[in-house]
Design a protein around this motif. Structure first.
Motif, mmCIF file in Angstrom:
data_model
loop_
_atom_site.group_PDB
_atom_site.id
_atom_site.type_symbol
_atom_site.label_atom_id
_atom_site.label_comp_id
_atom_site.label_asym_id
_atom_site.label_seq_id
_atom_site.Cartn_x
_atom_site.Cartn_y
_atom_site.Cartn_z
ATOM 1 N N THR A 80 -75.569 -130.680 16.497
ATOM 2 C CA THR A 80 -75.425 -129.199 15.992
ATOM 3 C C THR A 80 -74.258 -128.714 16.288
ATOM 4 O O THR A 80 -73.741 -127.600 15.486
ATOM 5 C CB THR A 80 -76.522 -128.654 17.220
ATOM 6 N N SER A 81 -73.124 -129.147 16.849
ATOM 7 C CA SER A 81 -71.851 -128.655 16.710
ATOM 8 C C SER A 81 -71.083 -128.794 15.626
ATOM 9 O O SER A 81 -70.485 -127.791 15.077
ATOM 10 C CB SER A 81 -71.069 -129.296 17.922
ATOM 11 N N SER A 82 -71.478 -130.029 14.819
ATOM 12 C CA SER A 82 -70.802 -130.111 13.373
ATOM 13 C C SER A 82 -71.452 -129.101 12.325
ATOM 14 O O SER A 82 -70.775 -128.448 11.650
ATOM 15 C CB SER A 82 -71.109 -131.444 12.908
ATOM 16 N N VAL A 83 -72.801 -128.840 12.446
ATOM 17 C CA VAL A 83 -73.323 -127.948 11.593
ATOM 18 C C VAL A 83 -72.725 -126.559 11.760
ATOM 19 O O VAL A 83 -72.607 -126.027 10.761
ATOM 20 C CB VAL A 83 -74.927 -128.126 11.332
ATOM 21 N N LEU A 84 -72.897 -126.152 13.035
ATOM 22 C CA LEU A 84 -72.429 -124.702 13.442
ATOM 23 C C LEU A 84 -70.961 -124.533 12.937
ATOM 24 O O LEU A 84 -70.660 -123.657 12.364
ATOM 25 C CB LEU A 84 -72.908 -124.442 14.646
ATOM 26 N N GLY A 85 -70.182 -125.496 13.155
ATOM 27 C CA GLY A 85 -68.700 -125.311 12.792
ATOM 28 C C GLY A 85 -68.690 -125.536 11.630
ATOM 29 O O GLY A 85 -67.292 -124.942 10.964
ATOM 30 N N ALA A 86 -69.527 -126.088 10.598
ATOM 31 C CA ALA A 86 -68.977 -125.957 9.204
ATOM 32 C C ALA A 86 -69.723 -124.825 8.499
ATOM 33 O O ALA A 86 -69.318 -124.651 7.108
ATOM 34 C CB ALA A 86 -69.775 -127.207 8.796
ATOM 35 N N ILE A 87 -70.387 -123.861 9.075
ATOM 36 C CA ILE A 87 -70.952 -122.816 8.301
ATOM 37 C C ILE A 87 -69.875 -121.767 7.877
ATOM 38 O O ILE A 87 -68.908 -121.364 8.743
ATOM 39 C CB ILE A 87 -72.110 -121.938 9.399
ATOM 40 N N ASP A 88 -69.910 -121.185 6.852
ATOM 41 C CA ASP A 88 -68.960 -120.316 6.328
ATOM 42 C C ASP A 88 -69.295 -118.792 7.023
ATOM 43 O O ASP A 88 -70.224 -118.248 6.567
ATOM 44 C CB ASP A 88 -68.914 -120.171 4.794
ATOM 45 N N THR A 89 -68.420 -118.439 7.649
ATOM 46 C CA THR A 89 -68.647 -117.094 8.586
ATOM 47 C C THR A 89 -67.828 -116.126 7.959
ATOM 48 O O THR A 89 -67.604 -115.165 8.603
ATOM 49 C CB THR A 89 -68.445 -117.406 10.088
ATOM 50 N N SER A 90 -67.186 -116.105 6.756
ATOM 51 C CA SER A 90 -66.476 -115.268 6.101
ATOM 52 C C SER A 90 -67.158 -114.087 5.302
ATOM 53 O O SER A 90 -66.589 -112.970 4.859
ATOM 54 C CB SER A 90 -65.645 -115.932 5.137
ATOM 55 N N THR A 91 -68.412 -114.471 5.386
ATOM 56 C CA THR A 91 -69.150 -113.415 4.745
ATOM 57 C C THR A 91 -70.386 -113.037 5.736
ATOM 58 O O THR A 91 -70.817 -113.784 6.647
ATOM 59 C CB THR A 91 -70.014 -113.618 3.527
ATOM 60 N N ALA A 92 -71.173 -111.734 5.605
ATOM 61 C CA ALA A 92 -72.362 -111.492 6.564
ATOM 62 C C ALA A 92 -73.201 -112.309 6.316
ATOM 63 O O ALA A 92 -74.090 -112.641 7.316
ATOM 64 C CB ALA A 92 -72.750 -109.949 6.048
ATOM 65 N N ASP A 93 -73.690 -112.734 5.214
ATOM 66 C CA ASP A 93 -74.727 -113.786 5.139
ATOM 67 C C ASP A 93 -74.540 -115.054 5.912
ATOM 68 O O ASP A 93 -75.339 -115.552 6.668
ATOM 69 C CB ASP A 93 -74.943 -114.131 3.564
#
Length: 387
Positions: A80-93
């Motif tokens: 879960t730490s890897s998948v959460l860390g790989a999410i692109d949070t530069s957009t609202a989506d």
């Protein structure tokens, strides 16, 4: 008078013969014979210290991998730490998708349905991981990185053949030194893409994980490959750099003890006995496993840094190169045979290194190329002998 006319005629015939039959007259030429002429010696050799000071700057490393743009790979089990860390949070989506996934992971009701826990680490079940579409790994340039050669001192041997008292051909050689190659900068892989979550039914109002999250999850993460600067000496190689140079010597033998000279020629650079820093090699093997996992449909393992079923091997190569070389120096005669010599040379030398990571079954996984701008200044001081 008749004798002198005959002598002139003989000289004229000899001159014509020399022009017409250079092969037969070569040995009698005052400029190209093996005989001494005008008091100077035809051959000289000197031995001394040769200090090489590279002046070039590190050039960015260009990297290609076996993962084309748009590659689709099953994620499988992933922490879960890897998948959460790989999410692109530069957009609202992306922020919204991450928040929803965190909610599912932390939900006491839902988490048992989507998570496995192994040795205290939480993983998304293989059925939940879904499919990843991967971009950014096929080719990129690692800005701010590169390789640089270090200073080195070796034994230099210079041999000269004098065509005249002023013009000579010098061959520069010596004991090939081991040259340290230093690394600069951090290399990371710019992963982008998206994940389509697994269509796993979760008994919460009969909607599945994909519906709760709301479609594809955007990915963006710089995956660490290696920090070249942290390894100090990243490699070493034995450098063979013979050169030949035409030189012009000012002054005259027997008149001037101190004689400056200038030269212009060509250098050939060949490198062998290349050895890579073991820590850097380990980093590249680990990177090879990441690429192999994606190729084998186990992208989750790539993000988690788990070894693949492949057997990556690292290879370091350096191309041969030619470079113009220019010299300014002097000789000082102790007598007609022994002399001291000092010189400064500059060679505009640039080489290319290639690092590959290969697997016997999957083929080439990673290919990294970098120019090494050596551009050395060579300082030489020695003692010579003429004969």
């Amino acid at each position: 008078m008749e004798f002198h006319n005959e002598k002139k005629l003989a000289y004229l015939v000899a001159s014509i013969s020399a022009l017409s039959f250079p092969v037969f007259s070569y040995a009698d030429s005052p400029y190209f014979s093996l005989k001494d002429g005008d008091g100077f010696k035809r051959f000289s050799v000197s031995v001394g210290a040769l200090h090489v000071m590279p002046q070039g700057k590190a050039q960015p490393i260009n990297i290609n991998t076996a993962v084309p743009e748009g590659t689709k790979s099953e994620v499988g089990r992933i922490s879960t730490s890897s998948v959460l860390g790989a999410i692109d949070t530069s957009t609202a989506d992306g922020v919204d998708k991450k928040r929803k996934l965190e909610t599912l992971i932390n939900s006491g009701l839902v988490s048992p349905l989507i998570l496995d826990e192994i040795d205290g680490v939480k993983y998304l079940k293989p059925s939940v991981g879904g499919t990843a579409e991967i971009d950014g790994l096929s080719s990129w340039t690692a800005q701010g990185t590169g390789l640089e050669a270090d200073d080195v001192t070796t034994l230099g041997i210079m041999t000269n053949y004098f065509f005249t008292d002023n013009i000579s051909l010098e061959v520069k050689a010596g004991i090939p030194p081991k040259v340290d190659i230093k690394g600069k900068g951090n290399i990371s892989a710019p992963l982008t893409g998206s994940v389509d979550p697994g269509n796993v039914n979760i008994i919460i109002a009969d909607i599945d994980a994909g519906s709760i999250i709301g479609g594809n999850i955007p990915l963006k993460q710089d995956i660490q490959v290696t920090n070249l600067g942290a390894h100090g000496k990243v490699a070493e190689a034995r450098a063979w750099t013979p050169a030949f140079e035409f030189q012009y010597h000012f002054g005259k033998t027997g008149v001037n003890k101190f004689r400056p000279y200038i030269g212009l020629g060509l250098m050939y650079a060949y490198f062998n006995e290349l050895e890579m820093n073991s820590n850097l090699e380990a980093d590249l093997v680990a990177a090879g496993h990441k690429i192999a996992n994606i190729k084998l449909g186990e992208a989750g393992k790539a993000l988690d840094g788990i070894e693949s079923a492949a057997n990556p091997k690292v290879k370091l190569e350096a191309k041969d190169a030619f470079a113009p070389v220019a010299t300014a120096g002097f000789t000082y005669d102790f007598n007609d045979r022994w002399f001291a010599v000092g010189s400064i040379s500059y060679a505009h030398l640039k080489g290319e290194t290639t690092i590959t990571v290969n697997d016997a079954e999957l083929g080439e996984l990673i290919n990294a190329k970098s120019d090494i701008e050596i551009n050395p200044i060579l300082g030489y001081a020695g003692i010579g002998y003429r004969f």
